[in-house]
Design an enzyme around this catalytic site. Structure first.
Site, PDB file in Angstrom:
ATOM      1  N   GLY A 236      -2.052   4.210  -0.076  1.00 38.52           N
ATOM      2  CA  GLY A 236      -1.429   4.555  -1.400  1.00 38.52           C
ATOM      3  C   GLY A 236      -2.540   4.778  -2.310  1.00 38.52           C
ATOM      4  O   GLY A 236      -2.097   4.678  -3.544  1.00 38.52           O
ATOM      5  N   THR A 237      -3.669   5.145  -2.052  1.00 41.27           N
ATOM      6  CA  THR A 237      -4.779   5.569  -2.990  1.00 41.27           C
ATOM      7  C   THR A 237      -4.368   6.637  -3.898  1.00 41.27           C
ATOM      8  O   THR A 237      -4.541   6.313  -4.989  1.00 41.27           O
ATOM      9  CB  THR A 237      -5.965   6.041  -1.998  1.00 41.27           C
ATOM     10  OG1 THR A 237      -5.988   5.507  -0.778  1.00 41.27           O
ATOM     11  CG2 THR A 237      -7.275   5.923  -2.934  1.00 41.27           C
TER      12      THR A 237
ATOM     13  N   TRP B 103      -1.223   7.933  -4.580  1.00 45.05           N
ATOM     14  CA  TRP B 103      -0.267   7.459  -5.478  1.00 45.05           C
ATOM     15  C   TRP B 103      -0.595   6.604  -6.651  1.00 45.05           C
ATOM     16  O   TRP B 103      -0.509   6.961  -7.842  1.00 45.05           O
ATOM     17  CB  TRP B 103       0.688   6.760  -4.548  1.00 45.05           C
ATOM     18  CG  TRP B 103       1.997   6.564  -5.056  1.00 45.05           C
ATOM     19  CD1 TRP B 103       2.726   6.720  -5.918  1.00 45.05           C
ATOM     20  CD2 TRP B 103       2.933   5.745  -4.085  1.00 45.05           C
ATOM     21  NE1 TRP B 103       4.197   6.326  -6.143  1.00 45.05           N
ATOM     22  CE2 TRP B 103       4.061   5.594  -4.933  1.00 45.05           C
ATOM     23  CE3 TRP B 103       2.892   4.944  -2.989  1.00 45.05           C
ATOM     24  CZ2 TRP B 103       5.380   4.773  -4.349  1.00 45.05           C
ATOM     25  CZ3 TRP B 103       3.913   4.448  -2.579  1.00 45.05           C
ATOM     26  CH2 TRP B 103       5.384   4.081  -3.367  1.00 45.05           C
TER      27      TRP B 103
ATOM     28  N   HIS C 229     -13.283   3.599  -0.452  1.00 44.43           N
ATOM     29  CA  HIS C 229     -12.431   3.011   0.667  1.00 44.43           C
ATOM     30  C   HIS C 229     -13.638   1.715   0.697  1.00 44.43           C
ATOM     31  O   HIS C 229     -13.684   1.398   1.998  1.00 44.43           O
ATOM     32  CB  HIS C 229     -12.165   3.740   1.819  1.00 44.43           C
ATOM     33  CG  HIS C 229     -11.168   4.830   1.457  1.00 44.43           C
ATOM     34  ND1 HIS C 229      -9.998   4.661   1.081  1.00 44.43           N
ATOM     35  CD2 HIS C 229     -11.354   6.277   1.562  1.00 44.43           C
ATOM     36  CE1 HIS C 229      -9.349   5.602   0.853  1.00 44.43           C
ATOM     37  NE2 HIS C 229     -10.066   6.830   1.133  1.00 44.43           N
TER      38      HIS C 229
ATOM     39  N   ARG D 241      -1.653  -1.768   2.338  1.00 44.38           N
ATOM     40  CA  ARG D 241      -0.291  -1.273   2.969  1.00 44.38           C
ATOM     41  C   ARG D 241      -0.342  -2.095   4.246  1.00 44.38           C
ATOM     42  O   ARG D 241      -1.304  -2.108   4.809  1.00 44.38           O
ATOM     43  CB  ARG D 241      -0.522   0.193   3.374  1.00 44.38           C
ATOM     44  CG  ARG D 241       0.515   0.844   3.862  1.00 44.38           C
ATOM     45  CD  ARG D 241       0.656   2.278   4.124  1.00 44.38           C
ATOM     46  NE  ARG D 241       1.683   3.146   4.377  1.00 44.38           N
ATOM     47  CZ  ARG D 241       1.987   4.322   4.789  1.00 44.38           C
ATOM     48  NH1 ARG D 241       0.967   4.900   4.596  1.00 44.38           N
ATOM     49  NH2 ARG D 241       3.272   4.820   4.852  1.00 44.38           N
TER      50      ARG D 241
ATOM     51  N   PHE E 125       8.377  10.777  -4.317  1.00 45.74           N
ATOM     52  CA  PHE E 125       7.764  11.605  -3.073  1.00 45.74           C
ATOM     53  C   PHE E 125       7.818  12.864  -3.037  1.00 45.74           C
ATOM     54  O   PHE E 125       6.977  13.729  -2.742  1.00 45.74           O
ATOM     55  CB  PHE E 125       8.195  10.754  -1.746  1.00 45.74           C
ATOM     56  CG  PHE E 125       7.410  11.096  -0.481  1.00 45.74           C
ATOM     57  CD1 PHE E 125       6.264  10.596  -0.416  1.00 45.74           C
ATOM     58  CD2 PHE E 125       8.052  12.061   0.223  1.00 45.74           C
ATOM     59  CE1 PHE E 125       5.462  11.230   0.665  1.00 45.74           C
ATOM     60  CE2 PHE E 125       7.287  12.568   1.320  1.00 45.74           C
ATOM     61  CZ  PHE E 125       5.893  12.326   1.447  1.00 45.74           C
ATOM     62  N   ASP E 126       9.179  13.479  -2.964  1.00 45.37           N
ATOM     63  CA  ASP E 126       9.458  14.882  -2.677  1.00 45.37           C
ATOM     64  C   ASP E 126       8.691  15.777  -3.484  1.00 45.37           C
ATOM     65  O   ASP E 126       8.287  16.820  -3.374  1.00 45.37           O
ATOM     66  CB  ASP E 126      10.924  15.045  -2.689  1.00 45.37           C
ATOM     67  CG  ASP E 126      11.558  14.693  -4.082  1.00 45.37           C
ATOM     68  OD1 ASP E 126      11.151  13.793  -4.691  1.00 45.37           O
ATOM     69  OD2 ASP E 126      12.832  15.545  -4.316  1.00 45.37           O
TER      70      ASP E 126
ATOM     71  N   LYS F 151       4.701  11.384   5.027  1.00 48.04           N
ATOM     72  CA  LYS F 151       6.160  10.977   5.064  1.00 48.04           C
ATOM     73  C   LYS F 151       6.513  10.215   4.121  1.00 48.04           C
ATOM     74  O   LYS F 151       7.711   9.981   3.657  1.00 48.04           O
ATOM     75  CB  LYS F 151       6.194  10.277   6.274  1.00 48.04           C
ATOM     76  CG  LYS F 151       6.397  11.148   7.658  1.00 48.04           C
ATOM     77  CD  LYS F 151       7.876  11.712   7.892  1.00 48.04           C
ATOM     78  CE  LYS F 151       7.772  12.560   9.214  1.00 48.04           C
ATOM     79  NZ  LYS F 151       8.642  13.583   9.246  1.00 48.04           N
ATOM     80  N   GLY F 152       5.543   9.246   3.729  1.00 45.75           N
ATOM     81  CA  GLY F 152       5.838   8.200   2.345  1.00 45.75           C
ATOM     82  C   GLY F 152       6.878   7.215   2.833  1.00 45.75           C
ATOM     83  O   GLY F 152       7.656   7.130   1.813  1.00 45.75           O
TER      84      GLY F 152
HETATM   85  S1  PPS Z   1      -6.280   8.615   1.587  1.00 45.95           S
HETATM   86  O1  PPS Z   1      -6.327   9.745   2.515  1.00 45.95           O
HETATM   87  O2  PPS Z   1      -6.758   7.449   1.967  1.00 45.95           O
HETATM   88  O3  PPS Z   1      -6.711   9.127  -0.010  1.00 45.95           O
HETATM   89  O4  PPS Z   1      -4.585   8.295   1.658  1.00 45.95           O
HETATM   90  P1  PPS Z   1      -3.681   7.550   0.446  1.00 45.95           P
HETATM   91  O5  PPS Z   1      -3.451   8.589  -0.588  1.00 45.95           O
HETATM   92  O6  PPS Z   1      -4.368   6.166   0.635  1.00 45.95           O
HETATM   93  O7  PPS Z   1      -2.256   7.389   1.399  1.00 45.95           O
HETATM   94  C1  PPS Z   1      -1.738   8.337   1.674  1.00 45.95           C
HETATM   95  C2  PPS Z   1      -0.307   8.033   2.240  1.00 45.95           C
HETATM   96  O8  PPS Z   1       0.434   7.467   1.261  1.00 45.95           O
HETATM   97  C3  PPS Z   1       1.550   8.270   1.136  1.00 45.95           C
HETATM   98  N1  PPS Z   1       2.013   8.663  -0.452  1.00 45.95           N
HETATM   99  C4  PPS Z   1       3.175   8.292  -0.923  1.00 45.95           C
HETATM  100  N2  PPS Z   1       4.004   7.457  -0.363  1.00 45.95           N
HETATM  101  C5  PPS Z   1       5.104   7.256  -1.310  1.00 45.95           C
HETATM  102  N3  PPS Z   1       5.259   7.827  -2.530  1.00 45.95           N
HETATM  103  C6  PPS Z   1       4.457   8.646  -3.196  1.00 45.95           C
HETATM  104  N4  PPS Z   1       4.267   9.332  -4.283  1.00 45.95           N
HETATM  105  C7  PPS Z   1       3.075   9.088  -1.994  1.00 45.95           C
HETATM  106  N5  PPS Z   1       1.917   9.479  -2.236  1.00 45.95           N
HETATM  107  C8  PPS Z   1       1.236   9.351  -1.036  1.00 45.95           C
HETATM  108  C9  PPS Z   1       1.488   9.513   1.921  1.00 45.95           C
HETATM  109  O9  PPS Z   1       2.394  10.118   2.380  1.00 45.95           O
HETATM  110  C10 PPS Z   1       0.481   8.714   3.209  1.00 45.95           C
HETATM  111  O10 PPS Z   1       1.343   8.126   3.894  1.00 45.95           O
HETATM  112  P2  PPS Z   1       2.026   8.558   5.413  1.00 45.95           P
HETATM  113  O11 PPS Z   1       2.687   7.543   5.957  1.00 45.95           O
HETATM  114  O12 PPS Z   1       1.025   9.253   5.894  1.00 45.95           O
HETATM  115  O13 PPS Z   1       3.282   9.665   4.723  1.00 45.95           O
END
Ligand code: PPS
Length: 343
Positions: free
Chosen positions: A80-81, A83, A152, A173, A272-273, A303-304
């Site tokens: 969730g970095t 986000w 990280h 997470r 998310f979308d 997928k989020g």
């Molecule tokens: S990274 O590469 O370490 O910077 O990735 P990071 O941003 O930490 O995490 C990516 C996952 O967060 C999901 N994501 C979200 N989920 C819900 N809402 C929002 N707005 C959102 N933005 C990013 C993203 O889809 C990755 O998870 P997965 O399970 O792969 O979908």
């Protein structure tokens, strides 16, 4: 852990890196071909696994000048970095949505350790570096305040005065979804890559031989400091459940009030979308430029969901992960939510 200067005025962390021999040999080098047989290094104490290029340059991050109005976001990858960085940057910048759209997140809220991934020289030679939006530590040192930085890295590899000087947000997470997301990230991005299946990935992950592991070392490093007034720990699952409540927590922690209207705009901005289509945060242009594989079914903002792991792990793999989680969380007081009904 405090560091020491070795006579050149540069403070060195007490962490020592050594190559993990197994990562230079088959089958590892065939399963993780992006490391070009050079393998990965491990930092001790702590066990943090990273590129050799980082080991050679990590003192640059360790010696960064921390500012009192900085916000540093720490995570285990895929937790969730992006986000959280977006919400934090907007809250710190009076909800300037226009600027957030105009300037990509990697520039507004740079990732410190991304500077020392082995492959930038290769990307540069291939001509895709310019589109990468990676900014150097020297440039980060010159950024105007307030800075929202992310990484990280464990505390031992960050400036020793960080937590007493600046605000730090740690986003955690649940490990099951983090593993699945990191597996897909390895399939997407050329800087790591993985040729095997998820079950094999899980084995390397829980054996702490995947880039950025150990998962628990990173999370518990922050959890152990949870009572520090400059540290806020957020959980991805809480953000999924009630993003408004987490926005309010971030705003209170940062002493940056947001109005009810701004909260609604923030909620809408990170929906998310909408977020997955936002080119300022979704790395589409970098991936198309050659940093990753252009695959509509495997995107950076993917997928989020919480609980997606249920579609991926066999009962046997799931049992193995449950045992690993139980062993590592014993006595820590930390518990993870791995499923959500409403999200
Ligand atoms: S990274 O590469 O370490 O910077 O990735 P990071 O941003 O930490 O995490 C990516 C996952 O967060 C999901 N994501 C979200 N989920 C819900 N809402 C929002 N707005 C959102 N933005 C990013 C993203 O889809 C990755 O998870 P997965 O399970 O792969 O979908």
């Amino acid at each position: 852990m405090s560091g020491k200067s070795v006579g050149d005025g540069v403070l060195r962390s007490n962490v020592k890196f050594s190559v993990i021999p197994e990562t230079q040999q088959s089958p590892y080098k065939d399963l993780f071909p992006a490391f070009d047989g050079k393998g990965l290094v491990r930092a001790e104490p702590g066990g943090f696994v990273y590129h050799q290029n980082f080991a050679e340059n990590c003192h640059k991050i360790y010696n960064m000048k921390v500012r009192s109005d900085d916000v540093w976001i720490r995570t285990f990858p895929r937790s969730g970095t992006t986000w959280t960085s977006e919400l934090t940057w907007l809250i710190m910048n009076d909800c300037n949505f226009e600027e957030a759209a105009r300037v990509g997140q990697p520039i507004r809220s740079p990732n410190l350790d991304a500077n020392y991934i082995n492959h930038w020289d290769k990307f540069a030679a291939e001509g895709s570096f310019d589109t990468m939006d990676i900014i150097t530590i020297d440039e980060i040192e010159k950024m105007p305040s307030p800075r929202v930085l992310k990484c990280h890295l464990p505390f031992d590899l960050l400036p020793p005065n960080l937590l007493d000087t600046a605000k730090v947000i740690y986003v955690a997470r649940n490990p099951k979804d983090a593993i699945v997301s990191l597996f897909y990230f390895h399939k997407l991005v050329n800087l790591c890559t993985f040729t095997g299946d998820l079950e094999t990935f899980v084995d390397y992950f829980i054996d702490n031989k995947v880039l950025w592991t150990p998962y628990f070392g990173t999370v518990l490093d922050a959890w152990g400091k949870r009572s520090h007034p400059n540290l806020l720990i957020l959980f991805y699952e809480d953000m999924k459940k009630d993003i408004r409540a987490q926005i309010k927590r971030i705003s209170t922690f940062l002493n940056k009030p947001v109005t009810p209207e701004q909260i609604e705009k923030l909620v809408d901005h990170v929906r998310f979308d909408k977020f997955s289509k936002n080119e300022s945060v979704n790395y589409t242009k970098e991936i198309k430029a050659g940093v990753g594989k252009d695959d509509p079914n495997n995107t950076f903002v993917r997928k989020g969901q919480t609980g997606g792991w249920k579609n991926h792990f066999s009962p046997e793999v799931n049992r193995k992960i449950d045992e690993w989680i139980a062993k590592n969380l014993e006595g820590t007081g930390l518990k993870f939510v791995t499923e959500l009904n409403d999200q």
